[in-house]
Design an enzyme around this catalytic site. Sequence first.
Site, short mmCIF file in Angstrom:
data_model
loop_
_atom_site.label_atom_id
_atom_site.label_comp_id
_atom_site.label_asym_id
_atom_site.label_seq_id
_atom_site.Cartn_x
_atom_site.Cartn_y
_atom_site.Cartn_z
N ASP A 29 36.93 38.67 48.25
CA ASP A 29 37.02 37.65 47.21
C ASP A 29 38.13 36.69 47.61
OD1 ASP A 29 36.33 36.36 44.84
OD2 ASP A 29 37.79 37.46 43.66
N GLU A 31 40.94 33.55 45.95
CA GLU A 31 41.47 32.77 44.82
C GLU A 31 41.93 31.43 45.40
OE1 GLU A 31 40.99 33.93 41.99
OE2 GLU A 31 40.79 36.09 42.33
N ASP A 156 39.37 42.32 41.13
CA ASP A 156 38.15 41.60 41.50
C ASP A 156 37.41 42.25 42.67
OD1 ASP A 156 38.11 39.75 39.52
OD2 ASP A 156 38.82 38.07 40.72
#
Length: 369
Positions: A29, A31, A156
């Site tokens: 993931d 950000e 996440d």
Amino acid sequence: MSVFQYVSDEASLNALVAQYQQSKLLVLDTEFVRTRTYYAKLGLIQAYDGKTLALIDPVAIADLSQFWALLADPTIVKLVHSCSEDLEVFAHYGQCQPLPLFDSQIAAALCGMGHGLGYAKLVETCLDEVIDKGESRTDWMHRPLTQAQLTYAANDVLYLHQLYPQLQAKLHAEGRLAWLYEEGERMTEGRLAPPDLDTAYLKVKNAFQLNERQLAYLKVLAKWRMEKALARDLALGFVIKDHGLIALAKKQPKTIGELIKLNDLTEQEKRIHAKDILRIMQTADLVNLPELVDVLALKPGYKSAFKTVKTCLTELCEHHGVPQEMLASKRHIHEYLQWRWNEQRGSLPTVLCGWRAELAAQALEQLVL
């Protein structure tokens, strides 16, 4: 609370990559922050192999090349959720795409759990865990990141790893695991290609309103805007908005005075770009004019043909338990009609490729359009 390793130097990153290379599955993931920039600003990368959950700091680490190489390793499945923006980040910063790709949002859709299911909802449905999404709008470029931000980021990928066996088993039982990986390949296609400056004008909203001569001006203006945006890392609209380009192409100002009178440009756009705009417009090729932008939806019979195809595909979706958005979306139908009405020239439409073709090709071929 998640247990994670915060990785902020190259030696630690390379040791981590060496460990991840032994895994068959890697959860990923990112950000990022995007406000005015053309490219997202990468603030954090999360990775988890089931043993070590790492939060990798791309702000602190100058050389991520070994990590990017890991993403291209074909022996490791990359597990993500709703990854289109992550793919954009990987393409820009790493010049790579993660393959083979397992997107849990697409997996859930193919399993009959609903289209566009959010990560928190999927985790709650499958694992009965409630995720705190309170840090979703945080500034990921700010340092130091708080414990709450780091825990949010770690979660996440933590739960995504736990979801994988369930989703994989369901897809296998449905005979749709190959469909899932096919979708991963389709999503990553073409992402490493640089933006095509010469066709940028085709993506300007309302370009279809222009005649050939006006399109010649729009073509050079859109190319110039894209070059500016890339050079300054600015979103296109923060150079000049689409309706400003359309107005310039229609009215073709020849002097600063004429340009200043245009109400469709902001005062800032005029002040910063006026001389550039006039110079660029003089380079328009008025001999080899672009073709008119063909608006399929304005053609006679389009609405009727669209409805015929949609009805056919919707029935197939219901029969096979596939979300309409994956087979009968407006984009899929439009693309099919364009191909069909263009004497089936050019690339096959998405709905006639791979698993979609297995479901739909025969039924679509029989339609009278």
